[in-house]
Design a protein around this motif. Structure first.
Motif, mmCIF file in Angstrom:
data_model
loop_
_atom_site.group_PDB
_atom_site.id
_atom_site.type_symbol
_atom_site.label_atom_id
_atom_site.label_comp_id
_atom_site.label_asym_id
_atom_site.label_seq_id
_atom_site.Cartn_x
_atom_site.Cartn_y
_atom_site.Cartn_z
ATOM 1 N N ALA A 6 0.832 -1.208 0.000
ATOM 2 C CA ALA A 6 0.000 0.000 0.000
ATOM 3 C C ALA A 6 0.865 1.255 0.000
ATOM 4 O O ALA A 6 0.576 2.224 -0.727
ATOM 5 C CB ALA A 6 -0.924 -0.011 1.216
ATOM 6 N N ILE A 7 1.923 1.259 0.797
ATOM 7 C CA ILE A 7 2.811 2.428 0.852
ATOM 8 C C ILE A 7 3.510 2.632 -0.488
ATOM 9 O O ILE A 7 3.650 3.759 -0.984
ATOM 10 C CB ILE A 7 3.841 2.264 1.985
ATOM 11 C CG1 ILE A 7 3.129 2.254 3.346
ATOM 12 C CG2 ILE A 7 4.883 3.382 1.938
ATOM 13 C CD1 ILE A 7 4.009 1.836 4.491
ATOM 14 N N LEU A 8 3.933 1.531 -1.113
ATOM 15 C CA LEU A 8 4.600 1.636 -2.402
ATOM 16 C C LEU A 8 3.643 2.095 -3.492
ATOM 17 O O LEU A 8 4.048 2.790 -4.429
ATOM 18 C CB LEU A 8 5.224 0.285 -2.771
ATOM 19 C CG LEU A 8 6.405 -0.163 -1.893
ATOM 20 C CD1 LEU A 8 6.857 -1.561 -2.266
ATOM 21 C CD2 LEU A 8 7.575 0.810 -2.042
ATOM 22 N N LEU A 9 2.388 1.710 -3.379
ATOM 23 C CA LEU A 9 1.385 2.199 -4.337
ATOM 24 C C LEU A 9 1.252 3.713 -4.251
ATOM 25 O O LEU A 9 1.146 4.406 -5.274
ATOM 26 C CB LEU A 9 0.029 1.537 -4.078
ATOM 27 C CG LEU A 9 -0.188 0.155 -4.679
ATOM 28 C CD1 LEU A 9 -1.502 -0.431 -4.193
ATOM 29 C CD2 LEU A 9 -0.169 0.224 -6.210
ATOM 30 N N VAL A 10 1.271 4.232 -3.039
ATOM 31 C CA VAL A 10 1.207 5.683 -2.860
ATOM 32 C C VAL A 10 2.485 6.327 -3.396
ATOM 33 O O VAL A 10 2.450 7.403 -4.004
ATOM 34 C CB VAL A 10 0.997 6.038 -1.371
ATOM 35 C CG1 VAL A 10 1.088 7.545 -1.157
ATOM 36 C CG2 VAL A 10 -0.344 5.510 -0.890
ATOM 37 N N ALA A 11 3.627 5.658 -3.181
ATOM 38 C CA ALA A 11 4.915 6.214 -3.612
ATOM 39 C C ALA A 11 5.029 6.280 -5.132
ATOM 40 O O ALA A 11 5.546 7.254 -5.689
ATOM 41 C CB ALA A 11 6.057 5.382 -3.038
ATOM 42 N N PHE A 12 4.535 5.231 -5.836
ATOM 43 C CA PHE A 12 4.714 5.156 -7.282
ATOM 44 C C PHE A 12 3.438 5.465 -8.060
ATOM 45 O O PHE A 12 3.501 5.850 -9.225
ATOM 46 C CB PHE A 12 5.206 3.760 -7.685
ATOM 47 C CG PHE A 12 6.633 3.502 -7.326
ATOM 48 C CD1 PHE A 12 7.658 4.175 -7.956
ATOM 49 C CD2 PHE A 12 6.967 2.576 -6.353
ATOM 50 C CE1 PHE A 12 8.987 3.942 -7.643
ATOM 51 C CE2 PHE A 12 8.283 2.325 -6.024
ATOM 52 C CZ PHE A 12 9.296 3.021 -6.670
ATOM 53 N N GLY A 13 2.292 5.244 -7.456
ATOM 54 C CA GLY A 13 1.042 5.496 -8.152
ATOM 55 C C GLY A 13 0.702 4.453 -9.198
ATOM 56 O O GLY A 13 -0.199 4.650 -10.004
ATOM 57 N N ALA A 14 1.437 3.331 -9.215
ATOM 58 C CA ALA A 14 1.186 2.280 -10.204
ATOM 59 C C ALA A 14 1.468 0.925 -9.580
ATOM 60 O O ALA A 14 2.430 0.760 -8.814
ATOM 61 C CB ALA A 14 2.051 2.485 -11.445
ATOM 62 N N LEU A 15 0.658 -0.058 -9.921
ATOM 63 C CA LEU A 15 0.757 -1.377 -9.304
ATOM 64 C C LEU A 15 2.037 -2.101 -9.683
ATOM 65 O O LEU A 15 2.687 -2.721 -8.831
ATOM 66 C CB LEU A 15 -0.455 -2.231 -9.717
ATOM 67 C CG LEU A 15 -0.579 -3.600 -9.052
ATOM 68 C CD1 LEU A 15 -0.684 -3.458 -7.545
ATOM 69 C CD2 LEU A 15 -1.784 -4.343 -9.600
ATOM 70 N N VAL A 16 2.428 -2.041 -10.949
ATOM 71 C CA VAL A 16 3.633 -2.744 -11.390
ATOM 72 C C VAL A 16 4.869 -2.170 -10.706
ATOM 73 O O VAL A 16 5.712 -2.905 -10.192
ATOM 74 C CB VAL A 16 3.775 -2.688 -12.927
ATOM 75 C CG1 VAL A 16 5.117 -3.284 -13.363
ATOM 76 C CG2 VAL A 16 2.631 -3.436 -13.592
ATOM 77 N N ALA A 17 4.988 -0.855 -10.697
ATOM 78 C CA ALA A 17 6.144 -0.213 -10.064
ATOM 79 C C ALA A 17 6.189 -0.514 -8.566
ATOM 80 O O ALA A 17 7.264 -0.673 -7.986
ATOM 81 C CB ALA A 17 6.101 1.295 -10.286
ATOM 82 N N ALA A 18 5.024 -0.592 -7.927
ATOM 83 C CA ALA A 18 4.971 -0.879 -6.494
ATOM 84 C C ALA A 18 5.309 -2.338 -6.206
ATOM 85 O O ALA A 18 5.883 -2.665 -5.162
ATOM 86 C CB ALA A 18 3.588 -0.546 -5.941
ATOM 87 N N GLY A 71 -1.171 -0.300 -14.388
ATOM 88 C CA GLY A 71 -1.934 -0.476 -13.153
ATOM 89 C C GLY A 71 -1.961 0.790 -12.334
ATOM 90 O O GLY A 71 -1.843 0.751 -11.105
ATOM 91 N N ARG A 72 -2.123 1.903 -12.996
ATOM 92 C CA ARG A 72 -2.125 3.187 -12.285
ATOM 93 C C ARG A 72 -3.292 3.269 -11.302
ATOM 94 O O ARG A 72 -4.400 2.823 -11.598
ATOM 95 C CB ARG A 72 -2.214 4.354 -13.269
ATOM 96 C CG ARG A 72 -0.939 4.601 -14.050
ATOM 97 C CD ARG A 72 -1.121 5.772 -14.995
ATOM 98 N NE ARG A 72 0.095 6.058 -15.735
ATOM 99 C CZ ARG A 72 1.064 6.854 -15.312
ATOM 100 N NH1 ARG A 72 0.946 7.444 -14.132
ATOM 101 N NH2 ARG A 72 2.134 7.066 -16.040
ATOM 102 N N VAL A 73 -3.010 3.850 -10.157
ATOM 103 C CA VAL A 73 -4.061 4.142 -9.172
ATOM 104 C C VAL A 73 -4.538 5.553 -9.476
ATOM 105 O O VAL A 73 -3.795 6.514 -9.251
ATOM 106 C CB VAL A 73 -3.515 4.040 -7.732
ATOM 107 C CG1 VAL A 73 -4.630 4.282 -6.727
ATOM 108 C CG2 VAL A 73 -2.868 2.676 -7.522
ATOM 109 N N PRO A 74 -5.750 5.700 -9.995
ATOM 110 C CA PRO A 74 -6.174 7.002 -10.557
ATOM 111 C C PRO A 74 -5.936 8.196 -9.662
ATOM 112 O O PRO A 74 -5.259 9.153 -10.054
ATOM 113 C CB PRO A 74 -7.677 6.780 -10.819
ATOM 114 C CG PRO A 74 -7.805 5.305 -10.995
ATOM 115 C CD PRO A 74 -6.789 4.681 -10.088
ATOM 116 N N PHE A 75 -6.463 8.167 -8.455
ATOM 117 C CA PHE A 75 -6.353 9.342 -7.586
ATOM 118 C C PHE A 75 -4.896 9.636 -7.241
ATOM 119 O O PHE A 75 -4.442 10.769 -7.332
ATOM 120 C CB PHE A 75 -7.154 9.118 -6.306
ATOM 121 C CG PHE A 75 -6.969 10.204 -5.285
ATOM 122 C CD1 PHE A 75 -7.595 11.444 -5.446
ATOM 123 C CD2 PHE A 75 -6.149 10.011 -4.177
ATOM 124 C CE1 PHE A 75 -7.402 12.450 -4.514
ATOM 125 C CE2 PHE A 75 -5.960 11.014 -3.251
ATOM 126 C CZ PHE A 75 -6.589 12.242 -3.414
#
Length: 854
Positions: free
Chosen positions: A206-218, A355-359
């Motif tokens: 979850a923290i990495l998703l916030v850091a990168f904004g994308a699922l693959v990168a996280a 896999g970008r997290v839109p917001f």
């Protein structure tokens, strides 16, 4: 995959270059390593430390004697006790119902397979197994077999005791001892670690998703960390057949492996994305990330490994096994970040943003990569560096002051999970029979311990020990089959690790034994047990701590001095790290030793900090904090080498790394904080200590003290005495002659054969030759410029003037070629002049890096 090659590559750059060109080999080779390591680990199994391998000093020697005695110690049998106690206080041992229950328990235990030496409190000579108020009694017995066998066999005894409890509900009938405690605590700790592992992975993602904004990168950093842990645990297993490891090694490896694996991936991926955003091609961006962040990973990884190696100097087998595990997992994570990670990034390209997290993605796009709130903080710190140092440094010193009163203890019974039934049983036994569950073990060696002289010496020792008032009955004596070793179980006053227990141990070792059994010729007497083991461990740590500190700080200093060619940078790094560690120690004292936040954290203060934690905390934190330090300073040095003033370089370096440091720190703080929720007091202390120190280090130290002190020191940051000038120069940005681009993507050729974006004209002015540059001198043009200058120098032996006024941009790769030309001119005794620079070659009238080198 063709293209222009690197002219000069560091090891990380070469590794990244190879991986990008041979990504199938790199990716499938890494997967094969994971599979092979897991197979080898599963096939060989992990051998853990035996009791006689643990501990220090006299207690360890005593454990070895017991283990080799052929019939004593935990290698032979485990001690168990059954408490039979009146629930209301209305029944005593004199009542028939109480006596009947004792006889029932004794019969059930005696009939259970693998039982031995059943000692009923009703038997003659066992009066010490009945409490003074006659409302409690202890039935003692042993379970045959080694510690591991007893752990499996104890279940049958627990079932029989539970059946006796059901048959006599008016009494409390409970079992506790070596095997039962081992079984219960092993399960409790496994459940705790399973909880920590289950929570840490989704929280990290979850923290990495916030850091990168994308699922693959996280997902990439998490996969690298987990695969590094898997490989390490697989390799530790066969190694443990040579050097046994502590049973907690898997948890330590997971903790450190996840932390450094995520850190190193963050460094690498964020740099690659930054280069892509700057307009470089996919492969050029990867090449730059490999040579910069890859190199930072290499340096920080080596620093962490140096810190972890300090655990070998403790002289403690548990710490040594932790050192082996942590060094291996850091090395594996470092290897993965320099090989399989570049290969995956090369394969994914811009697909890493899938896999970008839109917001989150929109928020990051609006905010940009300028450091956000940290940029705002750093700007204000650099405006008032003195105030920042005084306030931030004062706060850390204030937090560190309580550390001077730090008191270490072995948590013993008090550190066990308080809600476990076994913990409650042990404490119930402790009240009517102080020292009963955890007695001191006096080990007597002689040719025949049953001889009259030795037997009388042991008897006199018992009498004198009881006369001190610091020991309790019953004192039991056990003899091995060959009659060469006697084990005397002496219950001590206190809880096992408090001041009363320590005083009882001192009396036993310094007074009782020397005046009794030691006077019998041909005997050797040693004392072990919980109290003795704790005391010996503390003494060992106190004697070795200075050596560990000197080793870690000394090697870290030399590594950083070589990396940054400065003696100020490593000295400042050591001071700042010691400040953060000292502040963490102070927080531990305030919370756990002084008892603050007990209700919030769910513990009861025992008046000290667990004895193994301070040294462990120092080694781990010093290593991990160096990750941030090396990353930030690498970016600062890059900017400085481009010609920026130190203040500008610091601001740029911290802005560029703020997101990485923040994300990595949040991951570590979150993972460490999970351990503060576990049931064991030791792990609560470890979690709070690690989380606090990382939080302090990533905020107060890196965002305030580091930039403020660098601003105050100015160019003194890079001071290196002339007598150390032989140290090798280290480039902090890749000396790229181009990028990993296909031949068709190469830039067009400009005037004089120069790559597109740069023009070079040569003008003769008498004995002087003027080389006029126009355009951009960067990583795509620097190699050609270097070759062109060498060609000109070979043909013209007079004064050479480099006219840089037409340059709109020059990065550190171009600057490096100018440095090289300057050194060649000096070595050949020729003059070389510079006619000024545009763009980034000169700013605000300050001298550029070339001028400073002249």
């Amino acid at each position: 995959m063709g293209g222009i090659e690197l002219r000069t590559r560091n090891l990380a750059a070469r590794a990244g270059h190879w991986s990008a060109r041979h990504r199938k080999k790199a990716i499938f080779g890494w997967l094969a390593l994971v599979v092979v390591a897991l197979f080898i680990g599963g096939a060989s199994g992990t051998k853990t430390l035996r009791q006689q391998d643990q501990g220090n000093g006299q207690s360890r020697e005593a454990n070895k004697v017991l283990a080799n005695s052929g019939g004593l110690g935990q290698s032979a049998r485990s001690e168990e006790q059954v408490l039979i106690q009146s629930r209301t206080g209305g029944l005593t041992v004199k009542d028939p119902a109480f006596r009947k229950a004792i006889e029932d328990v004794a019969g059930r235990v005696a009939r259970t397979p693998h039982s031995a030496s059943v000692q009923s409190p009703l038997a003659k000579g066992n009066g010490g197994q009945i409490s003074g108020d006659s409302r409690s009694a202890l039935l003692k017995f042993q379970i045959k077999g080694s510690q591991s066998k007893a752990r499996h066999r104890v279940g049958a005894f627990l079932s029989q005791v539970a059946a006796a409890q059901r048959a006599h509900p008016e009494l409390r009938i409970e079992e506790a001892g070596d095997a039962s405690a081992d079984k219960a605590l092993t399960k409790a700790f496994e459940d705790d670690f399973r909880k920590a592992e289950t929570l840490s992975l989704p929280i990290t993602l979850a923290i990495l998703l916030v850091a990168f904004g994308a699922l693959v990168a996280a997902g990439l950093p998490l996969l690298l960390g987990l695969s590094a842990v898997a490989i390490t645990l697989g390799l530790v297993a066969p190694l443990s057949h040579i050097w046994r490891v502590d049973q907690a090694i898997s948890s330590v490896v997971l903790l450190i492996g996840l932390a450094v694996g995520v850190d190193y991936s963050l460094f690498y991926i964020r740099r690659e994305r930054e280069e892509r955003k700057a307009g470089r091609s996919k492969d050029a961006a990867l090449e730059a990330a490999a040579a910069t962040s890859g190199r930072a990973v290499l340096v920080s990884g080596l620093t962490v490994m140096v810190a972890m190696a300090g655990m070998y100097l403790t002289g403690n087998s548990t710490f040594a096994s932790f050192g082996t595990g942590t060094i291996m997992v850091v090395a594996v994570a470092m290897l993965g970040s320099m090989t399989v990670l570049p290969a995956l990034l090369s394969k994914l390209g811009d697909g890493i943003d899938r896999g970008r997290v839109p917001f989150v993605a929109r928020l990051r796009a609006r905010r940009g990569e300028d450091g956000g709130v940290w940029a705002w903080i750093v700007d204000r710190v650099l405006r008032r560096p003195v105030v920042s140092v005084v306030l931030a440094g004062g706060a850390l010193v204030a937090l560190a002051i309580p550390a001077f009163s730090l008191h270490t203890v072995d948590t013993g019974i008090q550190g066990l999970p308080p809600n476990l039934p076994i913990t409650k049983t042990i404490k119930r036994i402790e009240r009517p029979f102080p020292g009963g569950p955890i007695p001191a073990l006096v080990v007597v060696q002689a040719k025949d311990v049953t001889s009259p002289a030795v037997a009388e010496g042991i008897h006199q020792m018992e009498l004198r020990a009881l006369a001190t008032g610091y020991t309790q009955e019953p004192i039991n004596v056990r003899v091995n089959p060959s009659r060469t070793v006697a084990e005397v179980l002496v219950p001590l006053a206190g809880s096992g690790t408090d001041s009363n227990s320590n005083q009882a141990l001192r009396m036993l070792r310094k007074d009782v034994i020397p005046l009794t059994i030691d006077k019998v010729r041909g005997t050797r007497t040693l004392v072990t047990g919980l109290t003795a083991g704790s005391r010996d461990f503390n003494n060992q740590m106190k004697s070795r701590a200075p050596w560990v500190f000197a080793f870690v700080l000394g090697l870290a200093f030399m590594l950083l001095m070589t990396t940054f060619r400065s003696i100020v940078i490593p000295l400042k790094a050591i001071v700042l790290n010691l400040l953060s560690v000292g502040a963490a120690y102070g927080v531990l004292v305030l919370i756990f030793q002084d008892g603050r936040l007990q209700s919030l954290l769910g513990y009861k203060s025992i008046g000290g900090v667990t004895s193994w934690l301070p040294l462990f905390l120092f080694v781990i934190l010093f290593g991990l904090s160096m990750d941030y330090h090396v990353l930030i300073l690498t970016r600062v040095r890059e900017a400085y080498d481009r010609g920026m003033a130190t203040e500008q370089a610091v601001a740029k370096g911290i802005r560029a790394t703020a997101g990485v440091v923040t994300s990595a720190a949040v991951v570590m703080v979150a993972v460490f904080a999970i351990f503060a929720t576990l049931s064991s007091l030791d792990f609560k202390m470890m979690g709070i200590g690690l989380a606090t120190a990382v939080l302090i280090d990533a905020t107060i130290v890196r965002a305030v003290l580091l930039p403020a002190t660098m601003k105050l020191l100015g160019d003194w940051n890079w001071y290196l005495p002339s007598w150390l000038g032989w140290l090798p120069g280290v480039a902090h940005e890749p000396a790229l002659a181009g990028s990993l681009v296909a031949a068709g993507d190469r830039p067009a050729v400009g005037p004089e054969g120069a790559p597109g974006g740069l023009s070079v004209d040569v003008v003769e002015e008498g004995e002087t030759l003027r080389v006029v540059f126009a355009g951009e001198l960067d990583l795509n043009t620097a190699s050609w410029v270097g070759e062109r200058l060498r060609s000109i120098e070979a043909e013209h032996r007079g004064t050479l003037v480099l006219d840089l006024r037409g340059l709109g941009f020059m990065d550190s790769t171009g600057l490096r070629e100018l440095f090289a030309a300057n050194r060649r001119a000096r070595s050949e005794g020729r003059r070389r002049a510079r006619a000024g620079a545009g763009g980034r070659g000169r700013r605000d009238g300050r001298r550029s890096g070339v001028d400073r080198a002249r």
